[in-house]
Each structure stands twice: as C-alpha cells, then as structure tokens.
Design a protein around this motif. Structure first.
Motif, PDB file in Angstrom:
ATOM      1  N   ARG A  22       0.970  -1.288   0.048  1.00 43.17           N
ATOM      2  CA  ARG A  22      -0.135  -0.009   0.036  1.00 43.17           C
ATOM      3  C   ARG A  22       0.934   1.212   0.058  1.00 43.17           C
ATOM      4  O   ARG A  22       0.478   2.168  -0.693  1.00 43.17           O
ATOM      5  CB  ARG A  22      -0.918   0.099   1.174  1.00 43.17           C
ATOM      6  CG  ARG A  22      -1.831   1.127   1.369  1.00 43.17           C
ATOM      7  CD  ARG A  22      -3.039   1.062   0.365  1.00 43.17           C
ATOM      8  NE  ARG A  22      -3.739   2.295   0.082  1.00 43.17           N
ATOM      9  CZ  ARG A  22      -3.348   3.548  -0.295  1.00 43.17           C
ATOM     10  NH1 ARG A  22      -1.974   3.704  -0.683  1.00 43.17           N
ATOM     11  NH2 ARG A  22      -4.036   4.445  -0.446  1.00 43.17           N
ATOM     12  N   TRP A  23       2.069   1.109   0.763  1.00 48.50           N
ATOM     13  CA  TRP A  23       2.803   2.431   0.605  1.00 48.50           C
ATOM     14  C   TRP A  23       3.745   2.460  -0.768  1.00 48.50           C
ATOM     15  O   TRP A  23       3.688   3.718  -0.812  1.00 48.50           O
ATOM     16  CB  TRP A  23       3.940   1.951   1.880  1.00 48.50           C
ATOM     17  CG  TRP A  23       4.824   3.252   2.033  1.00 48.50           C
ATOM     18  CD1 TRP A  23       4.721   4.535   1.959  1.00 48.50           C
ATOM     19  CD2 TRP A  23       6.278   3.360   2.617  1.00 48.50           C
ATOM     20  NE1 TRP A  23       5.694   5.441   2.170  1.00 48.50           N
ATOM     21  CE2 TRP A  23       6.556   4.660   2.666  1.00 48.50           C
ATOM     22  CE3 TRP A  23       6.948   2.380   3.264  1.00 48.50           C
ATOM     23  CZ2 TRP A  23       7.714   4.853   3.057  1.00 48.50           C
ATOM     24  CZ3 TRP A  23       8.203   2.644   3.646  1.00 48.50           C
ATOM     25  CH2 TRP A  23       8.885   4.128   3.615  1.00 48.50           C
ATOM     26  N   HIS A  26       1.036   4.465  -2.852  1.00 50.70           N
ATOM     27  CA  HIS A  26       0.757   5.615  -2.017  1.00 50.70           C
ATOM     28  C   HIS A  26       1.821   6.676  -2.759  1.00 50.70           C
ATOM     29  O   HIS A  26       1.680   7.932  -3.045  1.00 50.70           O
ATOM     30  CB  HIS A  26       0.812   5.593  -0.475  1.00 50.70           C
ATOM     31  CG  HIS A  26       1.125   7.062  -0.051  1.00 50.70           C
ATOM     32  ND1 HIS A  26       0.143   7.875   0.076  1.00 50.70           N
ATOM     33  CD2 HIS A  26       2.235   7.841   0.338  1.00 50.70           C
ATOM     34  CE1 HIS A  26       0.180   9.115   0.731  1.00 50.70           C
ATOM     35  NE2 HIS A  26       1.567   9.277   0.837  1.00 50.70           N
ATOM     36  N   SER A  27       3.074   6.172  -3.134  1.00 51.83           N
ATOM     37  CA  SER A  27       4.039   7.047  -3.789  1.00 51.83           C
ATOM     38  C   SER A  27       3.637   7.761  -4.996  1.00 51.83           C
ATOM     39  O   SER A  27       4.205   8.847  -5.420  1.00 51.83           O
ATOM     40  CB  SER A  27       5.261   6.464  -4.093  1.00 51.83           C
ATOM     41  OG  SER A  27       5.046   5.263  -5.099  1.00 51.83           O
ATOM     42  N   VAL A  29       0.591   9.134  -5.508  1.00 52.02           N
ATOM     43  CA  VAL A  29       0.137  10.258  -4.969  1.00 52.02           C
ATOM     44  C   VAL A  29       1.030  11.397  -4.431  1.00 52.02           C
ATOM     45  O   VAL A  29       1.054  12.690  -4.541  1.00 52.02           O
ATOM     46  CB  VAL A  29      -0.882   9.940  -3.855  1.00 52.02           C
ATOM     47  CG1 VAL A  29      -1.630  11.013  -3.420  1.00 52.02           C
ATOM     48  CG2 VAL A  29      -1.926   8.789  -4.609  1.00 52.02           C
ATOM     49  N   LEU A  81      -4.081  12.906  -0.930  1.00 54.39           N
ATOM     50  CA  LEU A  81      -2.771  12.597  -0.371  1.00 54.39           C
ATOM     51  C   LEU A  81      -2.917  12.367   1.173  1.00 54.39           C
ATOM     52  O   LEU A  81      -2.605  11.309   1.780  1.00 54.39           O
ATOM     53  CB  LEU A  81      -1.861  13.577  -0.336  1.00 54.39           C
ATOM     54  CG  LEU A  81      -0.308  13.290   0.591  1.00 54.39           C
ATOM     55  CD1 LEU A  81       0.234  12.269  -0.122  1.00 54.39           C
ATOM     56  CD2 LEU A  81       0.610  14.770   0.306  1.00 54.39           C
ATOM     57  N   SER A  84      -5.300   9.143   1.564  1.00 64.26           N
ATOM     58  CA  SER A  84      -4.431   7.947   1.187  1.00 64.26           C
ATOM     59  C   SER A  84      -3.572   7.444   2.400  1.00 64.26           C
ATOM     60  O   SER A  84      -3.513   6.335   2.813  1.00 64.26           O
ATOM     61  CB  SER A  84      -3.509   8.353   0.150  1.00 64.26           C
ATOM     62  OG  SER A  84      -2.785   7.034  -0.279  1.00 64.26           O
ATOM     63  N   GLU A  85      -3.015   8.349   3.244  1.00 63.81           N
ATOM     64  CA  GLU A  85      -2.215   8.109   4.573  1.00 63.81           C
ATOM     65  C   GLU A  85      -3.223   7.527   5.420  1.00 63.81           C
ATOM     66  O   GLU A  85      -2.573   6.420   6.081  1.00 63.81           O
ATOM     67  CB  GLU A  85      -1.494   9.473   4.821  1.00 63.81           C
ATOM     68  CG  GLU A  85      -0.478  10.110   4.017  1.00 63.81           C
ATOM     69  CD  GLU A  85      -0.090  11.229   4.612  1.00 63.81           C
ATOM     70  OE1 GLU A  85       1.092  11.795   4.144  1.00 63.81           O
ATOM     71  OE2 GLU A  85      -0.782  11.904   5.308  1.00 63.81           O
ATOM     72  N   GLU A  87      -5.391   5.594   5.325  1.00 64.59           N
ATOM     73  CA  GLU A  87      -5.771   4.138   4.746  1.00 64.59           C
ATOM     74  C   GLU A  87      -4.682   2.993   5.148  1.00 64.59           C
ATOM     75  O   GLU A  87      -4.995   1.895   5.202  1.00 64.59           O
ATOM     76  CB  GLU A  87      -5.886   3.930   3.446  1.00 64.59           C
ATOM     77  CG  GLU A  87      -7.148   4.739   2.799  1.00 64.59           C
ATOM     78  CD  GLU A  87      -7.326   4.785   1.403  1.00 64.59           C
ATOM     79  OE1 GLU A  87      -6.472   4.068   0.502  1.00 64.59           O
ATOM     80  OE2 GLU A  87      -8.164   5.332   0.811  1.00 64.59           O
TER      81      GLU A  87
END
Length: 208
Positions: A22-23, A26-27, A29, A81, A84-85, A87
C-alpha cells in the motif's frame, strides 16, 4: 535545499506485506506534490535493536526550501494525499533535518534512531533534527528523536549515547524519484518577493 525524514507506523490491522504494497502504491500520489526533488522509501526489513520506536518505514524527501514544503502541504487540492495516508498509517512523525557525511548506496541500509544526540561516525550520513510536525488524526513519536544515522549494511552499530530510546533498523532502499538538486542558475526575478510563509498544516511541536 531542504530534506525531510518521516518515521512511519502501519495500522495495527495491516500485515507488514500489505502495508509495504500500500505504501508503494501511495508514492504515485505523494510524488505529485509540487516541488518534490527526491523521494526514497525505506521499508523496514528487520529490527536489529528495537528500542521502542516501532517503525515500519522511513521516508527521505527533498524540496527546494521550507516555503515550498509549507505551500505544497497546505494546498487543499492534495486532500487525496492525506486520505491515502489514513488508509495504511497509524503514526507519522515528520522531521526537517540537516544532513552531513557519507551517503551509503545499495539495496539495504541501516538506520540508527536515537532520542539522544548521536556523535559523528565515519562512513555514516548524519542528520541533525530541526522542526518536527505530525498529521491530524495520526500519532507522533512521544519523544522526538535527536539523532539519526544512515549506515551501510556492514557498518558497526554505535553504542547508545544516552538513556533515551535507541533503535536500529535494516531497510530496503526503494528509490521512487532520484534526487535532482535545484538548478543553482535559476534565481528569483529581481524585484519579486519570496513566497509568503503560511502556517504548518498540521501540529507543530518542539522537541520534548
């Protein structure tokens, strides 16, 4: 140029492998933030010394200056952003740092995180911690680290410098955006004012 190190803790209901995936997603975004010059993720692969920081990831991020960072993260268009964090993270500690020394390259590195100041060390990239901030709704480290070292994987681990928490993590190096320093020939046009400083968009705390 300003560097920021972020200490990450995953949500307790996520397995490490799910957090890692998931991380990484996330990059896409995070690197849309205007002014990002470099973005490197460090997923923790093992704790060599678990001294109480309980980290799952460490992020290195570079921008041109503090004003660029403040303006970018105050931008309301970046609500995705922050969503997303939420989550995949339970804790975020963001630290503006000054780095000096030797930057180890390779697939793995070691990070030394200390609540007490760390002395300089040959072959290490040392970080002096400045402004520390957080994110609304996410936990911060209860005591802000005072010293951070990035070491080659074969480097000897230094002794704890004091009574505070002291942790050492081995991490993967995942370069999402290679560091590109700003062009020194680009100057602000004569007669123009620097960008107006805005309040930090999250809690700002002095080191405790």
């Amino acid at each position: 140029m300003l560097k920021r190190i972020t200490l990450l803790q995953r949500r307790e209901d996520m397995e490490p492998s799910a957090f890692d995936a998931r991380w990484a997603a996330h990059s896409a975004v995070a690197t849309r933030v205007p002014g990002v010059l470099g973005y490197v993720q460090h997923p923790v692969r093992r704790a060599l010394i678990e001294g109480g920081h309980r980290l799952d990831g460490i992020l290195e991020l570079w921008v041109a200056d503090l004003e660029t960072l403040i303006a970018a993260y105050a931008d309301t268009s970046l609500a995705d952003l922050r969503a997303s964090e939420q989550e995949f993270l339970s804790g975020v500690t963001l630290m503006a740092v000054h780095e000096s020394g030797t930057r180890a390259e390779g697939g793995l590195v070691r990070w030394v995180i200390s609540d007490d100041p760390l002395p300089a060390m040959a072959g290490a990239l040392a970080h002096r911690v400045g402004l520390v901030t957080g994110r609304p709704g996410l936990a911060m480290q209860p005591v802000h680290p005072a010293g951070i070292l990035r070491l080659p994987p074969e480097a000897e681990i230094p002794a704890p410098p004091g009574p505070g928490r002291f942790s050492v993590y081995e991490t993967e190096v995942r370069v999402i955006r290679p560091l590109t320093p700003p062009d020194p020939t680009l100057r602000r046009p004569a007669g123009t004012a620097p960008a107006q400083r805005r309040p930090w968009p999250a809690t700002v705390s002095p080191r405790r």
